[in-house]
Design an enzyme around this catalytic site. Structure first.
Site: not given
Length: 429
Positions: A174, A218, A281-284, A407
């Site tokens: 949003e 999330e 989400m195995t990054y960042e 991603w």
């Protein structure tokens, strides 16, 4: 595919000669814009039928075997040399070709504005043969059960050309932010949920070729964890009845009770029981506002996966992977200048421009380099290359995971797709 790391004094011609291939083959495979200018430390993929390794200083059969996961006695037998013999630097060793396993490959695509750019379409076309799912990001769920639609044409038609299924990504975005309040409002009303599911099904049928409904909710607060689980149970009941699978994206966790606004609402065990598969989400770890480090360092990635395997079957897990790196200006100041996202191809061009040698962190399994810009400022760049990607593929195969999820499409990384083809039989639905 063979991976070769460029050494000082090498050229494409000498590398091609060593592997029995041509300069043009190497240029095409790696999309090299200036064939006469290579970067020391640059990883190249070599399309060859056999796998080779050129002996480096300090190597032994045992150390090489450990590095590549092959018994040193087998390596000696294949190359017709004594297991205890000293290796001469520059000796070319032949390896057995890597085994292929079946895997599902998902890649998010995020159109911006009212039309999909031609540059993004070209990236989709390049990746398309290697994808099980093209994940359309994103359909934003609203508080009244309606959806804010992305511009997706002509992505469905392109996906169909290579028998790639579509995944419809539903988010709680949003105003460009993941909203815990929006998610809470949806979770508290079954009437809103029913309208949302109706709209999802209607849009999936309109677009066509959609096989999976992918929930990327999330920043779910911890007190809404069970509400999210119940939402997913209702979603699965509705979507399965219409012939769709359901998947979710999960923030990286290493224990069930891990605190934090991004992880508290994600219940690994419940998702493993409820949905058809998950994407970790195995990054960042290295991110634009954080201190410099590898974006997806292998030890941290494996720690998340090992925890996930205690809660979720391996056959339901897609390993998340980034298709980008970051360029940090040093010294890093918390709250200061953000790092710039860049593609692996752009990283190599930067190293070439500033005459920087690319180094490799064998713990993180990631390449990096430093350079000084025109203003005399020091930079560090962490990115992905063929070696770092292959390390993740080895993890997927070793742990028998379902596959890999990316991603996101948009930044060129041609080596990645070639390595998928070399490692996996990509499942097509």
């Amino acid at each position: 595919m063979q991976i070769h790391v460029v050494q000082s004094g090498e050229s494409l011609w000498t590398i091609a000669q060593a592997y029995g291939t041509t300069v043009q083959t190497l240029v095409d495979a790696n999309q090299i814009p200036e064939p006469n200018r290579l970067v020391v430390g640059q990883a190249l993929v070599i399309p060859v039928w056999q796998q080779f390794y050129i002996v480096q200083p300090g190597d032994s059969l045992w150390s090489i075997g450990m590095r590549f996961g092959i018994n040193y006695l087998t390596l000696a037998q294949i190359n017709n040399i004594h297991p205890n013999s000293m290796l001469m630097i520059g000796t070319v060793l032949v390896f057995p070709p890597p085994s292929k396993t079946s895997a599902e490959i998902l890649a998010y695509v995020e159109p911006r504005g009212d039309e999909v750019s031609e540059a993004l379409l070209n990236q989709v076309r390049e990746a398309n043969p290697y994808l099980t799912y093209l994940a359309l990001f994103s359909y934003e769920a609203r508080r009244d059960g309606t959806l804010k639609m992305p511009a997706v044409a002509p992505l469905p038609a392109i996906a169909a050309q290579n028998n790639t299924s579509l995944a419809m990504v539903i988010t709680n975005l949003e105003d460009f932010q993941f909203s815990s309040e929006l998610a809470r409002d949806i979770f508290q009303s079954e009437a809103v949920q029913n309208l949302l599911f109706d709209n999802i099904i209607e849009e999936a049928k309109r677009v066509g070729n959609i096989s999976d409904i992918h929930f990327d909710f999330e920043r779910i607060s911890g007190d809404q964890r069970e509400a999210y689980n119940n939402f997913l149970r209702r979603a699965v009941e509705r979507m399965h009845a219409e012939g769709y699978t359901v998947s979710t994206a999960l923030a990286p966790k290493t224990r069930a009770d891990q605190p934090g606004e991004w992880v508290a609402g994600h219940d690994y065990r419940a998702h493993g029981e409820i949905v058809d598969f998950v994407l970790l989400m195995t990054y960042e770890w290295g991110y634009s506002a954080g201190p410099p480090m590898a974006v997806s360092p292998l030890p941290q990635v494996e720690q998340v996966v090992q925890y996930a395997l205690t809660e979720i079957p391996a056959s339901k897990i897609l390993l998340g992977q980034n298709l980008y790196g970051y360029d940090w200006t040093l010294p890093f100041v918390q709250g200061g200048e953000y790092a710039e996202a860049l593609s692996p191809q752009r990283a190599i061009e930067l190293a070439k421009r500033y005459n920087a040698a690319i180094e490799y962190d064998y713990v993180a399994q990631a390449p990096f380099f430093n350079y000084y810009d025109e203003q005399g400022r020091l930079h560090i760049v962490w990115f992905e290359d063929a070696r770092s990607i292959q390390a993740k593929f080895n993890l997927v195969k070793r742990l028998n995971l379902r596959g890999v999820g990316y991603w996101k499409l948009g930044l060129p990384f041609p080596q990645n797709w070639l390595l998928i083809g070399a490692n996996f039989h990509v499942v097509k639905k």
